[in-house]
Design an enzyme around this catalytic site. Structure first.
Site, PDB file in Angstrom:
ATOM      1  N   SER A 248       0.823  -1.216   0.000  1.00 18.99           N
ATOM      2  CA  SER A 248       0.000   0.000   0.000  1.00 18.99           C
ATOM      3  C   SER A 248       0.854   1.262   0.000  1.00 18.99           C
ATOM      4  O   SER A 248       2.017   1.257   0.408  1.00 18.99           O
ATOM      5  CB  SER A 248      -0.951   0.087   1.199  1.00 18.99           C
ATOM      6  OG  SER A 248      -1.785  -1.037   1.263  1.00 18.99           O
ATOM      7  N   ASP A 320       7.478  -8.303  11.598  1.00 17.12           N
ATOM      8  CA  ASP A 320       7.466  -9.763  11.716  1.00 17.12           C
ATOM      9  C   ASP A 320       6.613 -10.158  12.916  1.00 17.12           C
ATOM     10  O   ASP A 320       6.991  -9.910  14.061  1.00 17.12           O
ATOM     11  CB  ASP A 320       8.892 -10.278  11.890  1.00 17.12           C
ATOM     12  CG  ASP A 320       8.978 -11.792  11.825  1.00 17.12           C
ATOM     13  OD1 ASP A 320       7.939 -12.434  11.591  1.00 17.12           O
ATOM     14  OD2 ASP A 320      10.082 -12.340  12.002  1.00 17.12           O
ATOM     15  N   ASP A 323       6.338 -16.620  13.287  1.00 14.55           N
ATOM     16  CA  ASP A 323       7.590 -17.386  13.254  1.00 14.55           C
ATOM     17  C   ASP A 323       7.289 -18.877  13.133  1.00 14.55           C
ATOM     18  O   ASP A 323       6.228 -19.345  13.550  1.00 14.55           O
ATOM     19  CB  ASP A 323       8.414 -17.143  14.532  1.00 14.55           C
ATOM     20  CG  ASP A 323       8.944 -15.731  14.626  1.00 14.55           C
ATOM     21  OD1 ASP A 323       9.697 -15.317  13.728  1.00 14.55           O
ATOM     22  OD2 ASP A 323       8.598 -15.037  15.601  1.00 14.55           O
ATOM     23  N   PRO A 456      14.990 -13.951  13.385  1.00 14.11           N
ATOM     24  CA  PRO A 456      13.629 -14.396  13.041  1.00 14.11           C
ATOM     25  C   PRO A 456      13.408 -14.579  11.546  1.00 14.11           C
ATOM     26  O   PRO A 456      12.307 -14.958  11.138  1.00 14.11           O
ATOM     27  CB  PRO A 456      12.752 -13.263  13.594  1.00 14.11           C
ATOM     28  CG  PRO A 456      13.621 -12.047  13.533  1.00 14.11           C
ATOM     29  CD  PRO A 456      15.008 -12.549  13.834  1.00 14.11           C
TER      30      PRO A 456
END
Length: 796
Positions: A248, A320, A323, A456
């Site tokens: 976006s 994030d 996971d 991660p």
């Protein structure tokens, strides 16, 4: 001869009769945009004016009546879409589509959205206004299901009508939240690259954030087959009948930088295209409340909206919040898994998936402390040990109803800021501007820090007790900028600057759109609405022209064909535009594809290379890797005894690109127009059936724009060079607080999902041409230019 003519006439008569019957049948399904209709539960007569693009303007005596009316008119235009949306998260698409939807259902039934929704509904304050209004909306939907017209799709597929519930609404928000997550497409693939080729091969990917050169500035003025996970989830989302969110743009220009000294707000959320489109527009006006909003199917409060006081919208934060963990079973007991403090029992739950025209499927789901086990939920996952998915959305209290209610009922900027904090997942950039000349960028999401050394970006170790340690941060530490002294805020899914020395990990998009937006906003101080209209349609890249000039240095000038010389000259002169008549973007993207293929496919293999092309990382790393002569990726691992160089790969890729374009578009390079290869078709779920495609799909159109320009009509690179647009602006929306009643918007196709409605595709041509229509707020104008549907209280 007479007999033949008679047979032909009879045949034509039959065909005409069939066509007439089909036409009449479809017309019986058309929405009712005028007249009178009774609606159960109304306390007062409510008027609904449908403007010239089918947008309902609802005038009611109170909000409950308004929401009940909204549910009714929303359902008459989008009931089929609502039905699809509510079925994804609980795993109920197979009831409609049979075994071909089973893999989708198994995955979503297993990850726990439905259970989280049930818990959220049970915890709701039944006396709260948010609950009461949401229930009024659902009552309106259900009343239409009882007395309204049955959608064509229900008849064709055989859908049994069942009442909507608040849990359905939460499930819709849950699917939306999952489609925002990016880890599922990226982490497993990066883990395989690390394990197979080593960390040196990931240096070019900028996992430390080094490639994010244009960052959002905060301002306090107040060896396992892991890639199967990426492949399976990517396929589920891309083949879903409901489109996922993908990116976006948004920016808010402060009064100090506008011609009329009032805030101008712009937003175009990027979502995969579909028919009908994602948003349903509706304007509500009643004593004490007014909002012009954009609604997801089956939801009562708008995610995008404005009135005379303030405007808000969103983009993806790309932080994030999901996971994967590699677990380890007990060596003698497969019902237990290893933790840092010993072995623990799996939590087991079972679900039944009903499948059309065949037997039900019993699904057993195992979960650890981290989340559900993906083995068995994802086709093709062959990891020796269980892999689990940990997702913030299902692990914390769900306040999405209160949040979206709060955003659309905010009293002021401070109140709005607090309501954003209720959204734990997905991470969003929430944009704000108001009539008092406040502007703001606020991020939602429950952010956390991980222990030093835990990355991660990879599948984590579920057994060591370290990889799953998280320090959750207070909402006040989320990045934001409120009334900054540079007088504008923006977001293009790019990475924020570090906060308190910490760079939030995520799956951010490259600097391309952000750099262009920032360059335009920073250098101009007399913006008006028409300027912003041009800007939101801008298709110029500041990155590609310089990038391709560096590539050209790899091409020896001797031995070039006339076409190759002309192609290089076109690229040299390219200013980064992506108009339908431009030739340079066609050449650039073909060269880009062959450079990526010749650089990465030898290590990744064909299947993983295709997955790689669909990640954000490939967009992020191209500029750096393609100009790094020391990158280990240049060497072709299939050629023993030689080591390929950057110049060799780029030169080979250029010649292959030109040859491929000659084969695809002909030898005359002047015919290689961008519009020939960059096209848009809006696909209805039933449009996948060839016979139904021309009836339900909208398009095809030649379109400008492209990947990572402001007019982000994105596509996936492929060898055939057909850049079929998959997603882009789900609406383009501009609110000018110096003239709110003439603010403008556009949808990709139209308001209605009913094929016989005049508003099924009446905005499609305007959209591809970059034009707009008014978002009407003036009641006198609305009444003078609209049809009127009067909803009356139902009497027994």
């Amino acid at each position: 001869m007479k007999i033949v003519k008679r047979i032909v006439l009879i045949a034509l008569s039959i065909v005409l009769a069939i066509c007439l019957g089909i036409y009449i049948y479809f017309q019986t399904k058309a929405p009712q945009y005028e007249g009178e209709q009774s609606l159960a539960g109304l306390s007062n007569e409510t008027k609904v004016y449908f403007d010239d693009y089918g947008v309902p303007h609802i005038y009611a005596q109170n909000q409950k009546d308004a929401l009940r009316a909204l549910g009714y008119v929303h359902a008459q235009d989008r009931l089929w879409q609502m039905e699809l949306m509510r079925r994804i998260a609980p795993g109920r698409l197979s009831e409609l589509f049979g075994v071909k939807a089973l893999e989708n259902d198994k995955f979503f039934a297993g990850i726990g959205i439905d259970e989280n929704s049930a818990q959220a509904v049970a915890a709701l304050d039944k006396n709260s206004e948010a609950y009461q209004l949401a229930q009024a909306y659902i009552d309106g939907v259900n009343h239409y299901m009882e007395v309204g017209k049955t959608p064509v799709e229900f008849d064709l597929i055989g859908v049994e009508k069942t009442p909507f519930t608040l849990k359905d609404m939460y499930n819709i928000f849950g699917f939306m939240s999952f489609s925002f997550a990016m880890a599922q497409k990226t982490d497993p693939l990066l883990t395989e690259i690390r394990d197979e080729w080593g960390m040196d091969y990931l240096t070019d990917f900028g996992l430390d954030g080094a490639l994010a050169k244009t960052r959002l500035k905060s301002y306090k003025g107040k060896a396992n087959d892991y890639a199967a996970i990426s492949k399976s989830i990517t396929e589920l989302l891309e083949n879903s009948p409901v489109p996922p969110f993908i990116g976006s743009n948004s920016w808010v220009i402060g009064a100090e930088k506008t011609k009329n000294n009032k805030v101008i707000f712009a937003n175009d959320p990027h979502i995969m295209f579909s028919q009908p489109g994602t948003w349903y527009e509706a304007h509500i006006s009643c004593p004490g409340y007014e909002m012009y909003g954009y609604y997801l199917a089956g939801t009562p409060f708008p995610l995008l909206g404005h009135n005379r006081e303030y405007a808000y919208g969103l983009t993806m934060f790309e932080n994030d919040d999901l996971d994967f963990f590699q677990e380890e079973n007990h060596p003698q007991n497969a019902m237990q898994y290893k933790t840092a403090s010993g072995y623990a029992d799996y939590v087991i739950r079972t679900k039944t998936i009903k499948v059309k025209d065949t037997a039900d499927v019993a699904l057993t789901i195992q979960s650890t402390q981290h989340g559900p086990v993906m083995n068995g939920l994802l086709k093709g996952l062959k990891a020796k040990n269980p892999v689990t998915m940990s997702w913030i959305y299902t692990q914390h209290a769900n306040h999405i109803l209160e949040a979206v209610y709060g955003l659309s009922h905010a009293k002021n900027l401070d109140d709005f800021y607090q309501k954003v904090g209720l959204v734990h997942a997905p991470g969003l950039n929430v944009m704000y501007g108001d009539a008092k000349n406040n502007i703001a960028w606020i991020t939602s999401g429950k952010l956390y820090r991980m222990p030093e050394g835990v990355n991660p970006n990879f599948i984590l170790d579920g057994t060591n007790g370290k990889d799953d340690q998280r320090t959750f941060l207070p909402f006040e530490e989320n990045p934001y900028a409120i009334n900054p002294n540079w007088h504008y805020v923006y977001s293009a899914n790019n990475q924020p600057e570090p906060i308190n020395g910490y760079l939030y990990p995520g799956y951010y998009l490259p600097q391309d759109r952000a750099k262009r937006i920032q360059s335009l906003l920073a250098t101009k101080s007399n913006w008006d609405r028409s300027d912003v209209e041009r800007m939101i349609n801008d298709h110029t890249s500041l990155i590609y022209p310089d990038l391709v000039k560096d590539w050209i240095k790899c091409i020896p000038k001797n031995g070039l064909t006339a076409t190759e010389k002309s192609a290089l000259e076109t690229l040299q002169q390219w200013e980064g535009t992506h108009a339908v008549y431009d030739i340079a973007p066609t050449i650039y993207n073909k060269w880009l594809y062959f450079y990526l293929k010749n650089t990465f496919q030898d290590e990744l293999g064909e299947e993983r290379f295709t997955l790689f092309l669909g990640t954000h990382i490939v967009k992020q790393m191209v500029a750096g890797q393609s100009n790094n002569p020391n990158s280990p990726w240049w060497d072709d691992v299939n050629t023993k005894g030689s080591k390929e160089t950057r110049n060799q790969v780029m030169n080979r890729s250029f010649h292959e690109a030109i040859k491929a374009l000659e084969n695809q578009l002909g030898p005359d390079y002047t015919n290689w127009r961008w519009g020939k290869v960059h096209t848009l078709e809006h696909q209805h779920p039933l449009g996948k059936v060839a016979a139904l495609r021309p009836l339900f799909n909208v398009g095809t159109y030649e379109v400008p724009g492209g990947n990572e320009v402001i007019n982000n009509l994105l596509f996936y690179l492929a060898e055939d060079g057909k850049h079929n647009v998959g997603g882009g602006p789900s609406t383009r929306r501009i609110i000018d607080f110096s003239d709110v009643e003439n603010s403008v918007s556009i949808l990709p196709t139209g308001q209605s999902g009913v094929r016989s409605s005049p508003h099924y595709n009446d905005q499609a041509e305007l959209f591809v041409k970059g034009r707009f229509r008014k978002m009407k707020l003036n009641r006198k104008e609305i009444e003078a230019t609209s049809t009127l549907l009067v909803l009356k209280p139902k009497t027994n």
